[in-house]
Design an enzyme around this catalytic site. Structure first.
Site, short mmCIF file in Angstrom:
data_model
loop_
_atom_site.label_atom_id
_atom_site.label_comp_id
_atom_site.label_asym_id
_atom_site.label_seq_id
_atom_site.Cartn_x
_atom_site.Cartn_y
_atom_site.Cartn_z
CD GLU A 1 -8.60 -9.67 -1.28
OE1 GLU A 1 -8.36 -10.79 -0.79
OE2 GLU A 1 -8.50 -8.61 -0.64
CG ASN B 1 -1.76 -10.19 0.88
OD1 ASN B 1 -1.61 -8.97 0.91
ND2 ASN B 1 -2.71 -10.80 1.57
CD GLU B 2 -2.85 -8.86 5.25
OE1 GLU B 2 -3.57 -9.75 5.74
OE2 GLU B 2 -3.20 -7.66 5.22
CE1 TYR C 1 -7.61 -2.09 4.76
CE2 TYR C 1 -6.11 -3.70 5.70
CZ TYR C 1 -6.83 -3.22 4.62
OH TYR C 1 -6.77 -3.87 3.42
CD GLU D 1 -4.23 -5.55 1.87
OE1 GLU D 1 -5.00 -5.53 2.87
OE2 GLU D 1 -3.89 -6.60 1.30
CD GLN E 1 -10.25 -5.00 -1.65
OE1 GLN E 1 -10.92 -5.38 -2.60
NE2 GLN E 1 -9.77 -5.84 -0.74
#
Length: 514
Positions: A47, A194-195, A263, A318, A367
């Protein structure tokens, strides 16, 4: 005096016997119906965030650091050695503010953009579509482009598809040729936002489902003859309603993949240190990481209701550990060190993905360079690989191999009255017939003994590779870049087709049988 001595000795002997753990018995099934582990499970994410792109991948073609068209050669080599299968770009939250036409054409004529999500820095758009897609060609990796739905338009995304994929004559293919690229790149993977539930627009599931349908309609023709995989912005961790609504309301013929983000984080308001952490913080991080098993299982069950043939891939685009930034660094750049905790987290998570390969067919570690659970860190001309890098390199033997399902009851890792499974495992057989057994001991204190019957696998000779350290908090630094590296593992015996293994605390092990 004798009686108390014998009593004490008896108590000690009983305690010693009871303290001996029984071996974990793992059975491996040679199941002909088991899926192939898709190589895309081992994907990565880049990103426009901190020094992932600028100062990470991209140093510019005038840099003294050896590069190819501005991309660091040492990073290219390291990722090729990792067998990186795909790379997601340009975000993340950045994707829904990124307008791709600002990143093409002569670099000196490109407008700047303020990265409002990550540090408020001004970027010059010198790294754009051509730079990224040409870099993916150097890597031998499939590009995964995240389209702008939050602040973009249907036409903008449709134009991007035409620009990158259309070989004939059209306004966008003509523009591509004008900018120096004759043949299209044929980008397969496309994220539609995204999201969307958060930084991608704060949408409801019902609203986003309709937006998805609209954007997806104009990205291809009736029959999707271009063969692109359109991927929906998926749920935030355990938001099962999001998955339910999208699977119910989006026609399967328009849906190639459905995302999930998760996460391993202790507390979003107090995430804990990247290096200075306690066993309690380690336990809580791993507790959050191992929740991936529940998330994948429950999201898959919802998908099965609407897609029993499993045509739609679950894409965990992610995942990784998220801690407080390293002391003294910009809070918006999300730079953190990578310790043995991250190696254990990566190994256990990849085992979960392998074991759910019937539905999980892509994943992207967050990432790739200098951000969150990175596999590579840079400091000007210096570059190092992290413990997570080494785990993913050890595990790349599973890419495109046939899953051999495992069955076992894990012992428990107990801390302060709470428990999590201590042992994680996955097994595969590649096209050459070699068998690879991945084992993780999550326990921060105790070793574990493991028994595996391998008589029916058609292999006899085993070798092992392990990654471990003297402390959970150990990491590779620019001063000591090889403090944690894989080494040969000898802590096992093959007794008449039964492997007996002793795996140390907080370690990741891969055995190969031929």
């Amino acid at each position: 005096m004798k009686k108390p001595f014998f009593v004490l000795f008896a108590i000690f002997f009983i305690q010693a016997i009871s303290a001996q753990k029984e071996s974990v018995v793992i059975s491996i099934k040679n199941d002909a119906s088991a899926p192939i582990i898709n190589r895309d499970i081992y994907g990565h994410f880049a990103e426009h965030l901190g020094h992932c792109i600028y100062g990470g991948f991209f140093v510019g073609d005038t840099s003294k650091i050896p590069n190819t068209n501005g991309v660091r050669n040492d990073i290219i080599k390291a990722l090729k050695d990792l067998k990186i299968p795909n790379l997601r770009w340009p975000g993340g939250c950045f994707a829904d503010t990124y307008h791709w036409k600002d990143g093409i054409g002569p670099k000196e004529q490109r407008p700047t953009i303020v990265n409002q999500w990550w540090g408020g820095v001004t970027e010059d758009n010198s790294f754009g579509t051509h730079d990224f897609l040409n870099m993916c060609e150097l890597l031998g990796a499939e590009p995964y482009l995240s389209g702008n739905v939050g602040s973009g338009t249907v036409q903008e995304l449709a134009d991007w598809v035409q620009y990158t994929n259309f070989a004939g004559e059209s306004p966008m293919s003509d523009l591509r040729k004008k900018n120096g690229r004759t043949q299209p790149w044929k980008v397969k993977y496309w994220g539609i936002g995204n999201e969307a539930w958060g930084c991608g627009g704060n949408m409801t599931a019902d609203y986003y489902a309709n937006e998805y349908r609209k954007f997806a309609t104009f990205m291809s023709d009736w029959g999707n003859t271009g063969g692109i995989t359109r991927i929906a912005s998926g749920s935030n961790s355990s938001d099962y309603n999001w998955t339910e609504v999208l699977m119910k309301n989006i026609p399967l013929k328009m849906l190639g993949g459905l995302g999930v983000h998760h996460y391993a984080v202790i507390n979003w308001d107090k995430k804990g240190g990247d290096v200075d952490f306690t066993e309690k913080e380690y336990f809580l991080t791993m507790q959050s990481a191992l929740k991936m098993e529940e998330l994948v299982t429950k999201h898959a069950a919802i998908m099965d209701k609407y897609d029993p043939e499993k045509k739609v891939a679950m894409i965990v685009d992610e995942w990784g550990g998220w801690y407080e930034v390293q002391k003294g660094t910009n809070p918006g750049f999300l730079y953190q060190q990578n310790t043995m905790r991250d190696a254990v987290l990566a190994g256990a998570t990849l085992n979960i993905f392998n074991n759910h390969a019937d539905r999980v067919r892509m994943a992207n570690l967050a990432q790739c360079v200098n951000v969150l659970q990175a596999v590579i860190l840079t400091d000007k001309a210096k570059m190092i690989t992290t413990p997570t890098y080494h785990v993913m390199k050890m595990y790349n033997v599973h890419q495109d191999a046939k899953l051999l399902p495992v069955d076992f009851k894990s012992p428990l890792y107990t801390y302060n009255g709470q428990t999590i499974p201590a042992v994680s495992a996955s097994v595969s057989k590649d096209q050459s017939g070699a068998v690879h057994i991945s084992l993780v001991n999550v326990d921060a204190v105790n070793k574990n003994k493991i028994e595996i019957d391998v008589k029916d696998l058609g292999v006899k000779n085993f070798t092992g590779t392990i990654i471990t350290a003297s402390k959970l908090q150990d990491y590779n630094s620019f001063e000591n870049p090889n403090k944690i590296v894989p080494v040969a593992f000898k802590g096992f015996e093959n007794k008449k087709g039964k492997l007996e293994i002793t795996i140390p605390p907080f370690s990741v092990l891969v055995l190969e049988g031929k």
